[in-house]
Design a protein around this motif. Structure first.
Motif, PDB file in Angstrom:
ATOM      1  N   GLN A  26     138.535  -1.645  84.038  1.00  0.00           N
ATOM      2  CA  GLN A  26     138.761  -0.731  85.164  1.00  0.00           C
ATOM      3  C   GLN A  26     137.621   0.273  85.280  1.00  0.00           C
ATOM      4  OE1 GLN A  26     143.247  -0.140  84.059  1.00  0.00           O
ATOM      5  NE2 GLN A  26     142.838   1.016  85.915  1.00  0.00           N
ATOM      6  N   ILE A  27     136.896   0.476  84.199  1.00  0.00           N
ATOM      7  CA  ILE A  27     135.798   1.443  84.210  1.00  0.00           C
ATOM      8  C   ILE A  27     134.579   0.782  84.857  1.00  0.00           C
ATOM      9  CG2 ILE A  27     134.308   2.921  82.810  1.00  0.00           C
ATOM     10  CD1 ILE A  27     136.597   2.929  80.714  1.00  0.00           C
ATOM     11  N   GLN A  28     134.172   1.352  85.981  1.00  0.00           N
ATOM     12  CA  GLN A  28     133.044   0.835  86.751  1.00  0.00           C
ATOM     13  C   GLN A  28     131.826   1.732  86.511  1.00  0.00           C
ATOM     14  OE1 GLN A  28     133.351  -2.111  88.353  1.00  0.00           O
ATOM     15  NE2 GLN A  28     135.418  -2.115  87.466  1.00  0.00           N
ATOM     16  N   PRO A  29     130.658   1.389  87.038  1.00  0.00           N
ATOM     17  CA  PRO A  29     129.465   2.192  86.771  1.00  0.00           C
ATOM     18  C   PRO A  29     129.591   3.678  87.121  1.00  0.00           C
ATOM     19  CG  PRO A  29     128.852   0.103  87.739  1.00  0.00           C
ATOM     20  CD  PRO A  29     130.351   0.178  87.794  1.00  0.00           C
ATOM     21  N   ALA A  30     130.333   4.006  88.195  1.00  0.00           N
ATOM     22  CA  ALA A  30     130.452   5.417  88.602  1.00  0.00           C
ATOM     23  C   ALA A  30     131.873   5.757  89.041  1.00  0.00           C
ATOM     24  CB  ALA A  30     129.461   5.716  89.723  1.00  0.00           C
ATOM     25  N   SER A  31     132.869   5.006  88.538  1.00  0.00           N
ATOM     26  CA  SER A  31     134.252   5.256  88.938  1.00  0.00           C
ATOM     27  C   SER A  31     135.206   4.539  87.984  1.00  0.00           C
ATOM     28  CB  SER A  31     134.499   4.768  90.371  1.00  0.00           C
ATOM     29  OG  SER A  31     134.361   3.360  90.440  1.00  0.00           O
ATOM     30  N   VAL A  32     136.494   4.776  88.203  1.00  0.00           N
ATOM     31  CA  VAL A  32     137.542   4.058  87.479  1.00  0.00           C
ATOM     32  C   VAL A  32     138.460   3.453  88.528  1.00  0.00           C
ATOM     33  CG1 VAL A  32     139.524   4.263  85.925  1.00  0.00           C
ATOM     34  CG2 VAL A  32     137.441   5.558  85.449  1.00  0.00           C
ATOM     35  N   ASP A  33     138.689   2.146  88.447  1.00  0.00           N
ATOM     36  CA  ASP A  33     139.600   1.497  89.375  1.00  0.00           C
ATOM     37  C   ASP A  33     141.021   1.980  89.128  1.00  0.00           C
ATOM     38  OD1 ASP A  33     137.610  -0.013  90.564  1.00  0.00           O
ATOM     39  OD2 ASP A  33     138.012  -1.807  89.379  1.00  0.00           O
ATOM     40  N   ILE A  34     141.770   2.175  90.218  1.00  0.00           N
ATOM     41  CA  ILE A  34     143.181   2.539  90.105  1.00  0.00           C
ATOM     42  C   ILE A  34     144.008   1.369  90.625  1.00  0.00           C
ATOM     43  CG2 ILE A  34     142.922   5.043  90.160  1.00  0.00           C
ATOM     44  CD1 ILE A  34     143.444   4.995  93.158  1.00  0.00           C
ATOM     45  N   ARG A  35     145.178   1.193  90.000  1.00  0.00           N
ATOM     46  CA  ARG A  35     146.050   0.074  90.355  1.00  0.00           C
ATOM     47  C   ARG A  35     147.334   0.598  91.001  1.00  0.00           C
ATOM     48  NH1 ARG A  35     146.405  -2.367  84.538  1.00  0.00           N
ATOM     49  NH2 ARG A  35     146.462  -0.126  84.164  1.00  0.00           N
ATOM     50  N   LEU A  36     147.904  -0.246  91.834  1.00  0.00           N
ATOM     51  CA  LEU A  36     149.121   0.095  92.547  1.00  0.00           C
ATOM     52  C   LEU A  36     150.315   0.074  91.605  1.00  0.00           C
ATOM     53  CD1 LEU A  36     150.136   0.667  95.445  1.00  0.00           C
ATOM     54  CD2 LEU A  36     150.503  -1.785  95.693  1.00  0.00           C
ATOM     55  N   GLY A  37     151.110   1.132  91.648  1.00  0.00           N
ATOM     56  CA  GLY A  37     152.337   1.194  90.862  1.00  0.00           C
ATOM     57  C   GLY A  37     153.459   0.452  91.562  1.00  0.00           C
ATOM     58  N   ASN A  38     154.695   0.652  91.094  1.00  0.00           N
ATOM     59  CA  ASN A  38     155.807  -0.126  91.629  1.00  0.00           C
ATOM     60  C   ASN A  38     156.857   0.711  92.369  1.00  0.00           C
ATOM     61  OD1 ASN A  38     157.021   1.154  89.501  1.00  0.00           O
ATOM     62  ND2 ASN A  38     157.897  -0.690  88.599  1.00  0.00           N
ATOM     63  N   THR A  39     156.479   1.904  92.828  1.00  0.00           N
ATOM     64  CA  THR A  39     157.414   2.667  93.669  1.00  0.00           C
ATOM     65  C   THR A  39     156.786   2.907  95.032  1.00  0.00           C
ATOM     66  OG1 THR A  39     156.703   4.836  92.872  1.00  0.00           O
ATOM     67  CG2 THR A  39     158.549   3.807  91.711  1.00  0.00           C
ATOM     68  N   ALA A 136     152.371  -4.652  92.839  1.00  0.00           N
ATOM     69  CA  ALA A 136     152.150  -3.728  91.725  1.00  0.00           C
ATOM     70  C   ALA A 136     151.143  -4.330  90.756  1.00  0.00           C
ATOM     71  CB  ALA A 136     153.470  -3.442  91.014  1.00  0.00           C
ATOM     72  N   GLY A 137     150.277  -3.481  90.230  1.00  0.00           N
ATOM     73  CA  GLY A 137     149.255  -3.921  89.285  1.00  0.00           C
ATOM     74  C   GLY A 137     147.933  -4.292  89.927  1.00  0.00           C
ATOM     75  N   ARG A 138     147.910  -4.457  91.248  1.00  0.00           N
ATOM     76  CA  ARG A 138     146.672  -4.831  91.941  1.00  0.00           C
ATOM     77  C   ARG A 138     145.769  -3.618  92.086  1.00  0.00           C
ATOM     78  NH1 ARG A 138     143.420  -7.646  94.597  1.00  0.00           N
ATOM     79  NH2 ARG A 138     143.977  -9.657  95.311  1.00  0.00           N
ATOM     80  N   ARG A 139     144.486  -3.841  91.921  1.00  0.00           N
ATOM     81  CA  ARG A 139     143.522  -2.758  92.139  1.00  0.00           C
ATOM     82  C   ARG A 139     143.553  -2.366  93.606  1.00  0.00           C
ATOM     83  NH1 ARG A 139     138.893  -3.463  87.744  1.00  0.00           N
ATOM     84  NH2 ARG A 139     140.098  -4.713  86.294  1.00  0.00           N
ATOM     85  N   ILE A 140     143.775  -1.078  93.834  1.00  0.00           N
ATOM     86  CA  ILE A 140     143.987  -0.581  95.196  1.00  0.00           C
ATOM     87  C   ILE A 140     142.887   0.394  95.623  1.00  0.00           C
ATOM     88  CG2 ILE A 140     145.512   1.325  94.485  1.00  0.00           C
ATOM     89  CD1 ILE A 140     146.359  -0.811  97.469  1.00  0.00           C
ATOM     90  N   GLY A 141     142.216   0.998  94.650  1.00  0.00           N
ATOM     91  CA  GLY A 141     141.189   1.983  94.970  1.00  0.00           C
ATOM     92  C   GLY A 141     140.433   2.375  93.722  1.00  0.00           C
ATOM     93  N   GLN A 142     139.790   3.520  93.785  1.00  0.00           N
ATOM     94  CA  GLN A 142     139.010   3.991  92.644  1.00  0.00           C
ATOM     95  C   GLN A 142     138.971   5.509  92.644  1.00  0.00           C
ATOM     96  OE1 GLN A 142     135.310   2.007  93.316  1.00  0.00           O
ATOM     97  NE2 GLN A 142     135.213   2.722  95.418  1.00  0.00           N
ATOM     98  N   LEU A 143     138.786   6.061  91.458  1.00  0.00           N
ATOM     99  CA  LEU A 143     138.577   7.497  91.313  1.00  0.00           C
ATOM    100  C   LEU A 143     137.129   7.707  90.926  1.00  0.00           C
ATOM    101  CD1 LEU A 143     141.541   9.128  89.366  1.00  0.00           C
ATOM    102  CD2 LEU A 143     141.068   9.177  91.787  1.00  0.00           C
TER     103      LEU A 143
END
Length: 179
Positions: A26-39, A136-143
């Motif tokens: 999930q750790i990218q060169p300049a960000s961290v991928d965020i994943r979709l939760g289940n609510t 849920a669990g799919r990469r949805i964005g990044q921080l």
């Protein structure tokens, strides 16, 4: 200054930044991928057919491993990850280009304050003519994380501190604090 993968990994190892659960890729060169939760939460219909900012908004919240987002529909969702940011770090929520090209917009306010602890609520909108299945669990964005020049004088301790799940608007609390 935007933090690199090397700096993010060092902070995570030292425990000065917490992201759980987190997998290494999930750790990218300049960000961290965020994943979709289940609510997922949607605004309930009101008798007046109108939302105002003085009263609490009612939401219907479901827990599910998937959600069908209909065309022109808006839903609140959450990240799978729980974050604990130190007082000298802020983050920006960004959508993924590949999902935006499908018509899925992440309409998040986009800002995570220093000192924030919790899951991040995402505002998702389907601008497509077709339904989109969210899983849920799919990469949805990044921080994207940025270091401040000094620790903040007043770390975040607001109405969303410690939130878990898709958390509805608490704008009505602003009115109570202004009275």
């Amino acid at each position: 200054m935007i933090l690199s993968d090397k700096t993010l990994q060092a902070m995570l190892s030292a425990g000065t930044l917490t992201i759980t659960p987190l997998i290494e890729d999930q750790i990218q060169p300049a960000s961290v991928d965020i994943r979709l939760g289940n609510t997922f939460s949607v605004v309930e219909d009101s008798p007046s057919g109108m939302i105002n900012m003085e009263n609490e908004i009612r939401y219907k919240t479901i827990t599910s491993e998937s959600y069908i987002l209909l065309p022109n529909q808006f839903v609140l969702a959450t990240t799978m990850e729980y974050f604990d940011l130190p007082d000298d770090l802020t983050a920006f929520v960004e959508g993924r280009s590949s999902l935006g090209r499908m018509g899925l917009f992440i309409q998040n306010a986009g800002w995570v304050d220093p000192g924030f602890k919790g899951e991040i609520t995402l505002e998702l909108y389907n601008a497509n003519r077709c339904a989109i299945e969210l899983k849920a669990g799919r990469r949805i964005g990044q921080l994207v994380f940025a270091k401040k020049d000094a620790p903040t004088l007043h770390p975040y301790n607001g109405k969303y501190q410690g939130q878990k799940g898709a958390t509805g608007s608490r704008v009505f609390l602003d009115n109570e604090n202004q009275r």
